[in-house]
Design an enzyme around this catalytic site. Structure first.
Site, PDB file in Angstrom:
ATOM      1  N   GLY A   1       0.841  -1.187   0.000  1.00 44.06           N
ATOM      2  CA  GLY A   1       0.000   0.000   0.000  1.00 44.06           C
ATOM      3  C   GLY A   1       0.877   1.238   0.000  1.00 44.06           C
ATOM      4  O   GLY A   1       2.023   1.183   0.458  1.00 44.06           O
TER       5      GLY A   1
ATOM      6  N   CYS B   1       6.101  -0.560   6.544  1.00 44.10           N
ATOM      7  CA  CYS B   1       5.668   0.710   5.949  1.00 44.10           C
ATOM      8  C   CYS B   1       6.809   1.214   5.074  1.00 44.10           C
ATOM      9  O   CYS B   1       7.972   1.191   5.496  1.00 44.10           O
ATOM     10  CB  CYS B   1       5.373   1.720   7.050  1.00 44.10           C
ATOM     11  N   LEU B   2       6.496   1.687   3.866  1.00 44.41           N
ATOM     12  CA  LEU B   2       7.564   2.140   2.960  1.00 44.41           C
ATOM     13  C   LEU B   2       8.275   3.385   3.490  1.00 44.41           C
ATOM     14  O   LEU B   2       9.371   3.697   3.034  1.00 44.41           O
ATOM     15  CB  LEU B   2       6.998   2.408   1.562  1.00 44.41           C
TER      16      LEU B   2
ATOM     17  N   HIS C   1      -2.391   7.132   7.384  1.00 46.03           N
ATOM     18  CA  HIS C   1      -1.436   8.047   6.735  1.00 46.03           C
ATOM     19  C   HIS C   1      -2.113   9.355   6.311  1.00 46.03           C
ATOM     20  O   HIS C   1      -1.497  10.421   6.358  1.00 46.03           O
ATOM     21  CB  HIS C   1      -0.833   7.415   5.482  1.00 46.03           C
TER      22      HIS C   1
ATOM     23  N   GLN D   1       2.892   9.976   1.566  1.00 44.66           N
ATOM     24  CA  GLN D   1       4.208   9.325   1.569  1.00 44.66           C
ATOM     25  C   GLN D   1       5.075   9.740   0.385  1.00 44.66           C
ATOM     26  O   GLN D   1       6.289   9.579   0.421  1.00 44.66           O
ATOM     27  CB  GLN D   1       4.051   7.802   1.567  1.00 44.66           C
TER      28      GLN D   1
ATOM     29  N   HIS E   1      -4.143   0.978   7.774  1.00 38.93           N
ATOM     30  CA  HIS E   1      -2.794   1.567   7.816  1.00 38.93           C
ATOM     31  C   HIS E   1      -2.713   2.807   6.910  1.00 38.93           C
ATOM     32  O   HIS E   1      -2.211   3.849   7.310  1.00 38.93           O
ATOM     33  CB  HIS E   1      -1.778   0.491   7.392  1.00 38.93           C
ATOM     34  N   GLU E   2      -3.249   2.674   5.684  1.00 39.72           N
ATOM     35  CA  GLU E   2      -3.133   3.773   4.712  1.00 39.72           C
ATOM     36  C   GLU E   2      -4.075   4.933   5.056  1.00 39.72           C
ATOM     37  O   GLU E   2      -3.720   6.095   4.848  1.00 39.72           O
ATOM     38  CB  GLU E   2      -3.403   3.278   3.294  1.00 39.72           C
TER      39      GLU E   2
END
Ligand code: NI
Length: 171
Positions: free
Chosen positions: A45, A97-98, A143, A50, A139-140
């Site tokens: 994701g 997480c990226l 963000h 991000q 999670h996203e």
């Protein structure tokens, strides 16, 4: 086009994203770039903040079959998402997480959610999700509100990650 992924310590990750109003070719090009970026860095994701864009939008890509590494990816695009239902039942699973390369730890989240969102043409949708997709959606969506997965664990557990987190902040 591969976009720059902002790492932990970048202020943009702590800001609230604005709703998407224009559903145009520029938006769809951006979504394409986000998918390419996610593949490049092996994510499941990726949220617009991000890559430094404060818009309420994320992409998710889930393999159709986890046992097969060549399995086709099922893509999802969520624009202006609102989670309207969180199951009381929860699961605790390792998450990455990226914006925190190579940092995985268990996070407890609802096993099922309902999410209202728009697609890349502005069409409204509602989805019931479970399992890994439900986790990615939570999670996203976090963000988009400036919330990171390290905020979802206890202060004690977070303090145990302190040294690992320092590594990102110096970048
Ligand atoms: Ni993330």
């Amino acid at each position: 086009m591969i976009l720059r992924v902002f790492k932990y310590g970048s202020e943009v990750l702590r800001k609230k994203a604005e709703p998407v109003i224009q559903f145009d070719d520029e938006l769809r090009k951006f979504i394409k770039d986000m998918k390419e970026t996610m593949i490049q860095y092996n994510g499941a994701g990726l949220a617009a903040p991000q890559v430094g864009v404060l818009k309420q939008l994320f992409v998710a890509g889930i393999p159709e079959n986890y046992e097969d590494e060549n399995s086709p990816i099922q893509w999802y695009v969520f624009i202006n998402p609102k989670i309207t239902y969180y199951s009381k039942e929860v699961e605790t699973i390792n998450e990455g997480c990226l914006s925190f390369p190579d940092l995985f730890f268990p996070v407890t989240r609802s096993s099922r959610v309902t999410v209202e969102f728009q697609d890349e043409f502005g069409v409204k949708n509602v989805m019931d999700a479970e399992g890994f997709l439900a986790r990615v959606i939570q999670h996203e969506t976090d963000h988009l509100n400036g919330i990171l997965y390290i905020d979802r664990i206890s202060p004690l557990k977070r303090s145990l990650l302190k040294n690992k987190l320092k590594r990102f902040q110096s970048v």
